[in-house]
Design an enzyme around this catalytic site. Structure first.
Site, PDB file in Angstrom:
ATOM      1  N   ASN A   1      97.990  -3.162  23.950  1.00 36.32           N
ATOM      2  CA  ASN A   1      96.802  -3.421  24.624  1.00 36.32           C
ATOM      3  C   ASN A   1      96.100  -2.072  24.842  1.00 36.32           C
ATOM      4  O   ASN A   1      95.028  -1.730  24.277  1.00 36.32           O
ATOM      5  CB  ASN A   1      96.581  -4.362  25.767  1.00 36.32           C
ATOM      6  CG  ASN A   1      96.999  -5.888  25.415  1.00 36.32           C
ATOM      7  OD1 ASN A   1      96.471  -6.181  24.330  1.00 36.32           O
ATOM      8  ND2 ASN A   1      97.478  -6.381  26.211  1.00 36.32           N
TER       9      ASN A   1
ATOM     10  N   HIS B   1     100.962   6.656  41.507  1.00 34.45           N
ATOM     11  CA  HIS B   1     100.036   5.508  40.931  1.00 34.45           C
ATOM     12  C   HIS B   1     100.937   4.101  41.405  1.00 34.45           C
ATOM     13  O   HIS B   1     101.656   3.579  40.759  1.00 34.45           O
ATOM     14  CB  HIS B   1     100.154   5.764  39.430  1.00 34.45           C
ATOM     15  CG  HIS B   1      99.249   4.351  38.796  1.00 34.45           C
ATOM     16  ND1 HIS B   1      97.816   4.002  39.278  1.00 34.45           N
ATOM     17  CD2 HIS B   1      99.608   3.621  37.784  1.00 34.45           C
ATOM     18  CE1 HIS B   1      97.662   3.204  38.455  1.00 34.45           C
ATOM     19  NE2 HIS B   1      98.642   2.817  37.440  1.00 34.45           N
TER      20      HIS B   1
END
Ligand code: APR
Length: 331
Positions: free
Chosen positions: A13, A189
């Site tokens: 993706n 993150h």
């Protein structure tokens, strides 16, 4: 060679959308690498199909550029076309599913990245490498260690995405173009990432003068869980904004425009001291140019932001030992 070449390893993706967006911008040639797949009993090569599709999209839009797809094997066959890459983007690996943390992906993704890193060393030893695979701060560290490149040439993509999410929510809330919003998200993150309110501004006006404390807290929380919000809705992790964030970094490097973007980089020495980190990759604002990370920007933080920063760093450091152990086995 007139045009720069960007190789994208992992054309799932995120990789596919990165390749398409890069091609659409018309600045670089793109090479995509991925494994063969199974379609019933048949072995297929989606990466070659995707590259053709993107190449034909360029023709439809009258945009110049070369897009090529290469099928590789998990043990590292087929990577010769990495040769001549100016930038290699790594998006190969497993994405998060609902209920998974980014750390759950650690072991599987490290073993994938060790093969890819050895191929980059073999065929593209002068490239700048952008790591996207999660957990990104740990994976960037792993790739940095595996490659042995200068720290300026290895960076992780996360802060640009987190900052874009933060800007999206601010923009919606106060109805101003994201172009006029400056908002940096730094740190690891993860759910403890640090949206820096004190230096965030809209058209120069401090964000804290425009929104109530409660509203700000709400936007911070939504940013921190911005990835999870999408995983829950889609059943897999986001890819449009991640791809766009990669493109932003690639373009800063290719055009040498010296943008300041938050990226996960290996901190050590003087700037590391400012940020209180030594020997790990964490997201900080950096100046990007032809050479990669040209400078780590020392951003002032309020005491409460520094506390958040420390917590976020700890959440990265707590898994660093595991990564070091895994790396010992791989090298
Ligand atoms: N070599 C090359 N490609 C690989 C390998 C390998 N050893 N292993 C997996 N891949 C490829 C897969 O075949 C797949 O096409 O990596 C691609 C990953 O794509 P997706 O599963 O669609 O995942 P995506 O959403 O693109 O996320 C990729 O980026 O944002 C992070 O958390 C995310 O770590 C994940 C990564």
């Amino acid at each position: 060679k007139l045009r720069k070449v960007v190789s994208v390893v992992g054309a799932g993706n995120v990789g596919e959308h990165t390749a398409a967006l890069l091609a659409l911008r018309g600045l670089v040639d793109v090479r995509m690498f991925d494994l063969p797949k199974k379609d019933g009993d048949r072995i297929i090569e989606p990466v070659k199909g995707k590259a053709l599709d993107i190449q034909q999209m360029l023709s439809a839009l009258n945009i110049d550029g070369k897009v090529e797809g290469y099928t590789v094997s998990a043990d590292g066959e087929g990577y010769q076309a990495l040769e001549g890459s100016d930038i290699v983007v790594i998006t190969a690996g497993f994405p998060r599913r609902p209920g998974m943390s980014r750390e759950d992906l650690l072991e599987k993704n490290i073993s994938i990245l060790s093969v890819i890193a050895s191929k980059i060393k073999e065929y593209a030893k002068d490239a700048i490498v952008i790591v996207v695979t999660n957990p990104v701060d740990l994976m960037t560290y792993a790739v940095y260690k595996l490659l042995g490149f200068e720290p300026q040439r290895v960076m992780g993509m996360a802060g640009v995405l987190d900052s874009a999410r933060f800007k999206t929510f601010i923009s919606k809330e106060i109805d101003v173009s994201p172009q006029d919003i400056h908002a940096y998200v730094i740190g690891g993150h993860g759910d403890e990432m640090v949206p820096l309110i004190s230096i965030s501004n809209v058209g120069g006006i401090p964000l804290k003068d425009l929104l109530s404390k409660e509203k700000l807290q709400e936007l911070i929380k939504r940013t921190q869980f911005g990835g999870g919000e999408i995983v829950d809705l889609m059943g897999t992790s986001a890819y449009h904004a991640p791809a766009a964030s990669i493109v932003e970094m690639v373009e800063a490097i290719v055009t040498n425009n010296k943008r300041i973007l938050p990226c996960s980089v290996y901190l050590d020495g003087e700037v590391g001291e400012y940020y209180g980190v030594k020997g790990a990759c964490v997201g900080v604002p950096v100046k990007l140019g032809n050479c990669g990370v040209e400078e780590v920007i020392k951003i002032p933080m309020l005491p409460e932001e520094r506390e958040m920063w420390e917590r976020s760093v700890q959440s990265v450091l707590k898994n660093l030992k595991v990564v070091d152990e895994l790396l010992k086995v791989m090298v």
